[in-house]
Scaffold this motif. Sequence first.
Motif, short mmCIF file in Angstrom:
data_model
loop_
_atom_site.label_atom_id
_atom_site.label_comp_id
_atom_site.label_asym_id
_atom_site.label_seq_id
_atom_site.Cartn_x
_atom_site.Cartn_y
_atom_site.Cartn_z
N ARG A 182 0.85 -1.19 0.00
CA ARG A 182 0.00 0.00 0.00
C ARG A 182 0.89 1.24 0.00
O ARG A 182 2.05 1.18 0.40
N SER A 183 0.34 2.38 -0.35
CA SER A 183 1.08 3.65 -0.27
C SER A 183 1.22 4.03 1.20
O SER A 183 0.26 4.46 1.83
N CYS A 184 2.41 3.86 1.72
CA CYS A 184 2.70 4.18 3.11
C CYS A 184 3.14 5.63 3.19
O CYS A 184 3.98 6.07 2.41
N ARG A 185 2.58 6.36 4.14
CA ARG A 185 2.90 7.78 4.26
C ARG A 185 3.46 8.17 5.62
O ARG A 185 3.74 9.34 5.86
N ARG A 186 3.60 7.20 6.52
CA ARG A 186 4.23 7.47 7.82
C ARG A 186 5.25 6.37 8.07
O ARG A 186 4.94 5.19 7.97
N PHE A 187 6.45 6.78 8.42
CA PHE A 187 7.58 5.87 8.54
C PHE A 187 8.29 6.06 9.88
O PHE A 187 8.09 7.07 10.55
N ASP A 188 9.14 5.11 10.23
CA ASP A 188 10.08 5.30 11.33
C ASP A 188 11.31 5.94 10.71
O ASP A 188 12.16 5.26 10.14
N GLU A 189 11.37 7.26 10.78
CA GLU A 189 12.42 8.02 10.11
C GLU A 189 13.82 7.63 10.58
O GLU A 189 14.80 7.80 9.86
N TYR A 190 13.92 7.10 11.79
CA TYR A 190 15.22 6.81 12.37
C TYR A 190 15.68 5.38 12.09
O TYR A 190 16.78 5.00 12.47
N SER A 221 10.65 18.60 1.21
CA SER A 221 10.02 19.92 1.06
C SER A 221 9.46 20.14 -0.34
O SER A 221 8.67 21.07 -0.54
N CYS A 222 9.82 19.31 -1.29
CA CYS A 222 9.35 19.44 -2.68
C CYS A 222 8.14 18.56 -2.98
O CYS A 222 7.67 18.53 -4.13
N LEU A 223 7.64 17.83 -2.00
CA LEU A 223 6.62 16.82 -2.25
C LEU A 223 5.27 17.17 -1.64
O LEU A 223 5.20 17.76 -0.57
N GLY A 224 4.21 16.77 -2.33
CA GLY A 224 2.85 16.87 -1.81
C GLY A 224 2.38 15.49 -1.39
O GLY A 224 2.57 14.52 -2.12
N TRP A 225 1.77 15.39 -0.22
CA TRP A 225 1.39 14.10 0.35
C TRP A 225 -0.13 13.99 0.51
O TRP A 225 -0.76 14.89 1.05
N ALA A 226 -0.72 12.88 0.09
CA ALA A 226 -2.10 12.48 0.41
C ALA A 226 -3.14 13.55 0.11
O ALA A 226 -3.70 14.16 1.02
N SER A 238 3.11 14.40 -7.02
CA SER A 238 2.89 15.80 -6.69
C SER A 238 4.24 16.36 -6.21
O SER A 238 4.61 16.23 -5.04
N ILE A 239 4.97 16.94 -7.16
CA ILE A 239 6.36 17.32 -6.94
C ILE A 239 6.57 18.76 -7.41
O ILE A 239 6.13 19.12 -8.51
N ASN A 240 7.25 19.55 -6.62
CA ASN A 240 7.70 20.86 -7.10
C ASN A 240 8.97 20.58 -7.91
O ASN A 240 10.08 20.56 -7.37
N ARG A 241 8.78 20.34 -9.20
CA ARG A 241 9.87 19.90 -10.06
C ARG A 241 10.94 20.98 -10.25
O ARG A 241 12.13 20.65 -10.40
N ILE A 242 10.54 22.22 -10.25
CA ILE A 242 11.51 23.31 -10.44
C ILE A 242 12.49 23.33 -9.27
O ILE A 242 13.71 23.38 -9.45
N VAL A 243 11.96 23.27 -8.05
CA VAL A 243 12.83 23.31 -6.87
C VAL A 243 13.64 22.02 -6.76
O VAL A 243 14.85 22.06 -6.50
N VAL A 253 8.84 10.44 -7.60
CA VAL A 253 9.71 10.26 -6.44
C VAL A 253 9.11 9.11 -5.64
O VAL A 253 7.90 9.07 -5.40
N VAL A 254 9.95 8.15 -5.27
CA VAL A 254 9.50 7.03 -4.45
C VAL A 254 10.13 7.18 -3.06
O VAL A 254 11.35 7.20 -2.93
#
Length: 193
Positions: free
Chosen positions: A10-18, A61-66, A124-129, A145-146
Amino acid sequence: MIADLIAANRSCRRFDEYHSVDLRTLEQLVNLARLSASGANLQPLKFILSCRPALNAEIFSCLGWAAYLKDWPGPESGERPAAYIVILGDSNISKDFGVDHGIAAQSILLGARDKGLAGCMLGSINRIVLRTVLNIPAHLKILLVVAIGKPREEIVIETVGPDGNIRYWRDERAVHHVPKRPLSDIIVASHET
């Protein structure tokens, strides 16, 4: 079994960042994309890999989520992906990338699930930035972006209700619900000899 792997993907949108994801793991996932089908076998895709926290923050910072979760701006600090794979199309090889990037991303995500990781395809990407952040040459088109990391959310598949609403949603326990149309609604004809 492949059906179990696909259902878990599934599209996972919350991770264990550490929970770190190393460069070798990202290379193994991209190798799955490399081995996947490509229209006319042109193989026009290129990849940028990041598992460096400072660079990940810039990519994030360049990505749009959900898009369906209007009151949720994306994962909070600590729940962000530990790694990213940016999928690019090389316009020196082809001007049209067809569905190659979707095939590649699915292969990457299935490989991630097989390794106990999860991910999300982001369009959903701010491609310019992002082009500036990653110093991407003009002949490489940013396709997807994956996001990759250790999953930190529960995701359940359910059947679309009688109202036909296909929007994913979160309940009061933050369980992510993904409605899927029943098989009987998507097969429009069956022919047997």
